[in-house]
Scaffold this active site. Structure first.
Site, PDB file in Angstrom:
ATOM      1  N   ALA A  68       0.965  -1.059  -0.020  1.00  0.00           N
ATOM      2  CA  ALA A  68       0.005  -0.031   0.100  1.00  0.00           C
ATOM      3  C   ALA A  68       0.888   1.291   0.040  1.00  0.00           C
ATOM      4  O   ALA A  68       2.037   1.214   0.524  1.00  0.00           O
ATOM      5  CB  ALA A  68      -0.985  -0.005   1.323  1.00  0.00           C
ATOM      6  N   GLY A 111       0.743  -5.345   0.804  1.00  0.00           N
ATOM      7  CA  GLY A 111      -0.487  -5.073  -0.142  1.00  0.00           C
ATOM      8  C   GLY A 111      -0.278  -5.830  -1.438  1.00  0.00           C
ATOM      9  O   GLY A 111      -1.147  -6.508  -2.209  1.00  0.00           O
ATOM     10  N   GLU A 114      -0.516  -9.249  -0.515  1.00  0.00           N
ATOM     11  CA  GLU A 114      -1.678  -9.578  -0.379  1.00  0.00           C
ATOM     12  C   GLU A 114      -2.511  -9.824  -1.779  1.00  0.00           C
ATOM     13  O   GLU A 114      -3.539 -10.672  -1.835  1.00  0.00           O
ATOM     14  CB  GLU A 114      -2.363  -8.705   0.455  1.00  0.00           C
ATOM     15  CG  GLU A 114      -1.761  -8.870   2.085  1.00  0.00           C
ATOM     16  CD  GLU A 114      -2.252  -7.690   2.957  1.00  0.00           C
ATOM     17  OE1 GLU A 114      -1.952  -6.524   2.640  1.00  0.00           O
ATOM     18  OE2 GLU A 114      -2.964  -7.808   3.881  1.00  0.00           O
ATOM     19  N   GLU A 134       4.469  -4.711   7.321  1.00  0.00           N
ATOM     20  CA  GLU A 134       3.735  -3.889   7.702  1.00  0.00           C
ATOM     21  C   GLU A 134       4.310  -3.511   9.445  1.00  0.00           C
ATOM     22  O   GLU A 134       4.211  -2.488   9.923  1.00  0.00           O
ATOM     23  CB  GLU A 134       2.316  -4.347   7.952  1.00  0.00           C
ATOM     24  CG  GLU A 134       1.603  -4.045   6.534  1.00  0.00           C
ATOM     25  CD  GLU A 134       1.343  -5.334   5.658  1.00  0.00           C
ATOM     26  OE1 GLU A 134       2.309  -6.706   6.329  1.00  0.00           O
ATOM     27  OE2 GLU A 134       0.991  -5.334   4.532  1.00  0.00           O
TER      28      GLU A 134
END
Ligand code: HXC
Length: 260
Positions: A68, A111, A114, A134
């Protein structure tokens, strides 16, 4: 008018295949709001298109996606992310019924990892690196990483990765069950498109059923999952593609499915 992704239909002549390329190379394909919106919207549209048999998602040679967008997230408050349902749009992606293939080279972090795990088949270049870092920026995975990674590779390695934030190289990732195949980097796209073309040559409703059946294994008990599979199996006999597939075998010729 897409700014952060590219969409190629029938790439390199592969009928019924779509290639979606994440295209923020300078930011290592960091997943900002614009990219997430474009990607989820585009995949929703492609999923509704009966002419699309399989979709490949890829990044650049250096990064599939480095997570992200931290610069965008840095100033958000709890109220912003909670009321704004930050990352909620990704649920659209998990609901895509058309087979999705991730072709991962370079970094697939946070992300990015993911996103790759939300795809049905994860193909990785020998340069691929996976991680859920993260924890190092004071948060935890937010797009399913703690759940999908644990289901894919088990608690021991998932805990190791989520708590330390360490990366996994492709050899470890393949051994652990995260990656379906390791491919030399310069052949990644060609081979990913070939896999997609193979799938796109099958009966579309039957590929959707196969995907649904495998995914059900993550949602239910074994007995219920087997019952679910059996019902779908019976229903394949309601379609001409079952007759064509079996007739073609008997007649020793390739099947030509209707893709209904
Ligand atoms: C925003 C990013 C970024 C990211 C890289 N960039 N990752 N920008 N968000 N996630 C930008 C850098 O700022 C830099 O731009 C450019 O991409 C190149 O990155 P470098 O760091 O210079 O490259 P390099 O030294 O090769 O290191 C590569 C890297 C590193 C190891 C991948 O960039 C990195 O650690 N990135 C962050 C990885 C990460 O923590 N991902 C998880 C995010 S959180 P400029 O313009 O500055 O030079 C996440 C959470 C999801 O995904 C849910 C949470 C709620």
């Amino acid at each position: 008018d897409l700014q952060t992704i590219r969409v190629d239909r029938d790439p390199e002549g592969h009928d019924r295949v779509v290639l979606v390329t994440l295209n923020r190379p300078k930011a290592l394909n960091a997943l900002n709001t614009e990219l997430m919106t474009e990607l989820t919207h585009t995949l929703g549209e492609l999923d509704a298109d009966p002419a699309v048999g399989a979709i490949v998602i890829t990044g650049s040679p250096r990064a599939f996606a480095a997570g992200a967008d931290i610069k965008e997230m840095a100033e958000q408050t709890f109220a912003d992310v909670y009321t704004g349902q930050w990352f909620g749009a990704w649920d659209t992606l998990a609901g895509v019924r058309t087979p999705l293939i991730a072709a991962v080279a370079g970094y697939a972090l946070g992300g990015g990892c993911e996103l790759a795990m939300m795809c049905d088949i994860l193909l990785a270049a020998d340069t691929a690196v996976f991680g859920q870092p993260e924890i190092k920026i004071g948060v935890i995975p937010g797009i399913g990483g703690s759940q999908r990674l644990t289901r894919a590779i088990g608690k021991a390695k998932a805990m190791d990765m989520c708590l330390t934030g360490r990366n996994m190289d492709v050899t470890e990732a393949e051994r652990a069950g995260l990656v379906a195949r390791i491919i030399p980097a310069d052949e990644l796209l060609e081979q990913a498109l070939a896999v997609a073309a193979t799938i796109a040559g099958m009966s579309k409703p039957v590929t959707m059923m196969a995907k649904e059946a495998v995914n059900r294994a993550f949602e239910t008990t074994l007995a219920e999952g087997v019952r679910f599979e059996r019902r779908l199996f019976y229903s394949t006999f309601a379609m001409a593609d079952q007759r064509e597939g079996m007739k073609a075998f008997v007649e020793k010729r390739p099947a030509s499915f209707q893709h209904r």
